[in-house]
Design a protein around this motif. Structure first.
Motif, mmCIF file in Angstrom:
data_model
loop_
_atom_site.group_PDB
_atom_site.id
_atom_site.type_symbol
_atom_site.label_atom_id
_atom_site.label_comp_id
_atom_site.label_asym_id
_atom_site.label_seq_id
_atom_site.Cartn_x
_atom_site.Cartn_y
_atom_site.Cartn_z
ATOM 1 N N ILE A 264 -4.393 5.792 -26.358
ATOM 2 C CA ILE A 264 -5.545 4.914 -26.068
ATOM 3 C C ILE A 264 -5.514 3.705 -27.005
ATOM 4 O O ILE A 264 -5.701 2.558 -26.580
ATOM 5 C CB ILE A 264 -6.879 5.686 -26.205
ATOM 6 C CG1 ILE A 264 -6.960 6.780 -25.144
ATOM 7 C CG2 ILE A 264 -8.069 4.736 -26.101
ATOM 8 C CD1 ILE A 264 -8.108 7.781 -25.348
ATOM 9 N N THR B 144 -2.815 1.187 -25.904
ATOM 10 C CA THR B 144 -3.079 0.438 -24.664
ATOM 11 C C THR B 144 -4.412 -0.309 -24.737
ATOM 12 O O THR B 144 -4.648 -1.239 -23.975
ATOM 13 C CB THR B 144 -3.165 1.382 -23.444
ATOM 14 O OG1 THR B 144 -4.170 2.376 -23.715
ATOM 15 C CG2 THR B 144 -1.853 2.071 -23.159
ATOM 16 N N GLY B 145 -5.302 0.166 -25.604
ATOM 17 C CA GLY B 145 -6.614 -0.472 -25.757
ATOM 18 C C GLY B 145 -7.650 -0.009 -24.752
ATOM 19 O O GLY B 145 -8.766 -0.533 -24.721
ATOM 20 N N ASP B 146 -7.316 0.997 -23.900
ATOM 21 C CA ASP B 146 -8.253 1.372 -22.833
ATOM 22 C C ASP B 146 -7.872 2.762 -22.290
ATOM 23 O O ASP B 146 -6.752 2.927 -21.787
ATOM 24 C CB ASP B 146 -8.137 0.324 -21.711
ATOM 25 C CG ASP B 146 -9.084 0.589 -20.549
ATOM 26 O OD1 ASP B 146 -9.767 1.639 -20.544
ATOM 27 O OD2 ASP B 146 -9.119 -0.260 -19.634
ATOM 28 N N ASP C 261 -8.536 4.090 -19.594
ATOM 29 C CA ASP C 261 -8.233 4.010 -18.172
ATOM 30 C C ASP C 261 -6.778 3.570 -17.921
ATOM 31 O O ASP C 261 -6.289 3.661 -16.808
ATOM 32 C CB ASP C 261 -9.206 3.026 -17.510
ATOM 33 C CG ASP C 261 -9.232 3.200 -16.009
ATOM 34 O OD1 ASP C 261 -9.265 4.366 -15.549
ATOM 35 O OD2 ASP C 261 -9.185 2.169 -15.287
ATOM 36 N N ARG C 262 -6.109 3.116 -18.964
ATOM 37 C CA ARG C 262 -4.694 2.732 -18.846
ATOM 38 C C ARG C 262 -3.763 3.847 -19.320
ATOM 39 O O ARG C 262 -2.574 3.633 -19.527
ATOM 40 C CB ARG C 262 -4.427 1.457 -19.661
ATOM 41 C CG ARG C 262 -5.048 0.244 -19.032
ATOM 42 C CD ARG C 262 -4.910 -0.978 -19.906
ATOM 43 N NE ARG C 262 -5.263 -2.150 -19.125
ATOM 44 C CZ ARG C 262 -4.394 -2.900 -18.449
ATOM 45 N NH1 ARG C 262 -3.108 -2.615 -18.491
ATOM 46 N NH2 ARG C 262 -4.798 -3.925 -17.738
#
Ligand SMILES: NC(=O)c1ccc[n+]([C@@H]2O[C@H](COP(=O)([O-])OP(=O)(O)OC[C@H]3O[C@@H](n4cnc5c(N)ncnc54)[C@H](OP(=O)(O)O)[C@@H]3O)[C@@H](O)[C@H]2O)c1
Length: 316
Positions: free
Chosen positions: A237, A240-242, A244-245
């Motif tokens: 997380i 990727t910073g998110d 949801d990714r």
């Protein structure tokens, strides 16, 4: 025929080699003389009682993926003949499954020229899961993907498919598969403490998406060496910073807590595509070791160690 069977749930110790009747193919199914049967982590979940309430009563068989020679056709089957070499998922809703001298198959594809039965039996589950995970994650050509746990068979298949789709790949893996993954075009770093810094050193900014294919997300590497809470998902997380990714194929509990995506719906409608890619050398799942049926205990022990180093294949 000889088959591996269990009539109570539990550890692999419940599995026995028996002489039993050959299974008969119902409508839409084929029967093969099994040349090779791949083992997967899912086998041990099924033996332990997963899906118990959705399948007919015990006894049940071991082995979810197979390759062999077509021996009988169920009603309505077209496009395949007795004697053809095929691979695919084994039916596991009867008293025997793939780890047997004969097995039923609900889906299949022809084994391409130059691919052995052992190599073909290693493909179905790794290929299906990897393809579906890349689709569900929505990663696009040109993007930078981190495949965590690329030393697993699902992970290596994901790296191979991703590179073939024009996706740039950073992979985390142990020493067993690192050189092979670099050889096909991934940049490889070790997983474990410091992984975030090692990946960070290879990229400017963030990775676009991350796919976790480590067994149980790397949450529990070995019973005596428990990993961090949430395994590697917090690191993915961060990279990727998110959430949801990020998608995991294994650590569903941590995913639910952290908002990470999962994928669970197995579908075997792409077997011909996998056969084509295997024939072209794009799809390869390394076979670590083969075993006769009567050495299932030894195979189970290595499979469940978390570090089989490739696909373990039973050869009846
Ligand atoms: N969601 C679904 O539909 C679905 C379908 C199929 C499979 N799965 C799951 O996908 C996972 C992978 O399956 P598989 O058959 O590919 O497994 P596998 O080949 O048995 O994975 C074993 C490999 O994982 C690597 N590994 C072990 N511990 C690790 C850790 N802490 N961090 C990173 N890598 C680690 C090791 O390679 P190294 O040499 O690199 O250490 C090992 O050889 C399993 O959890 C399985 O249950 C899910």
């Amino acid at each position: 025929m000889r088959a591996l069977q269990f009539d109570r749930f539990g550890s692999p110790d419940v599995i026995v080699l028996r002489d039993v009747a050959k299974p008969e193919p119902g409508p839409g199914r084929i029967r093969i003389a099994v040349r090779a049967c791949g083992l997967t982590p899912a086998d041990w979940h099924v033996v332990d009682g997963l899906l118990a309430d959705r399948l007919p009563p015990l006894p049940r068989g071991l082995g979810l993926e197979v390759a062999g020679t077509v021996d009988a056709l169920g009603e309505g089957v077209t496009g395949v003949r007795i004697g053809d070499r095929v691979f695919g998922p084994a039916a596991f809703d009867g008293p025997t499954a793939g780890a047997a001298e004969y097995a039923l198959m609900p889906a299949w594809a022809h084994i391409p020229e130059g691919v052995t039965s052992e190599q073909a039996a290693a493909l179905p589950m790794a290929a299906e899961t990897a393809w579906r995970a890349l689709d569900d994650l929505g990663v696009r050509p040109g993007e930078l993907l981190l495949v965590h746990g690329a030393g697993s068979t699902v992970g290596e298949a994901a790296v191979r498919f991703a590179l073939h789709r024009g996706i740039r790949v950073i992979a985390t893996a142990g020493p067993t598969r690192a050189a092979a993954l670099e050889g096909i075009g991934a940049r490889v770093v070790a997983y474990g403490p410091g992984m975030s810094e090692r990946v960070g050193a290879l990229v400017e900014g963030r990775v676009d998406r991350a796919l976790d294919t480590a067994p149980t997300g790397g949450r529990i590497d070995r019973a005596d060496r428990p990993g961090p809470a949430g395994g590697s998902l917090p690191t993915l997380i961060e990279l990727t910073g998110d959430p949801d990714r990020v998608l995991t194929v294994s650590d569903f509990a941590a995913a639910a807590e952290l908002g990470v995506r999962i994928t669970t719906e197995i579908r075997y409608d792409r077997m011909d595509e996998f056969a084509r890619l295997a024939g072209e050398g794009v799809l390869v799942v390394p076979v670590a070791r083969t075993y006769p049926l009567d050495r299932i205990r030894e195979a189970a022990e290595l499979s469940r160690s978390g570090h089989p180093g490739g696909k373990l294949v039973l050869v009846p």
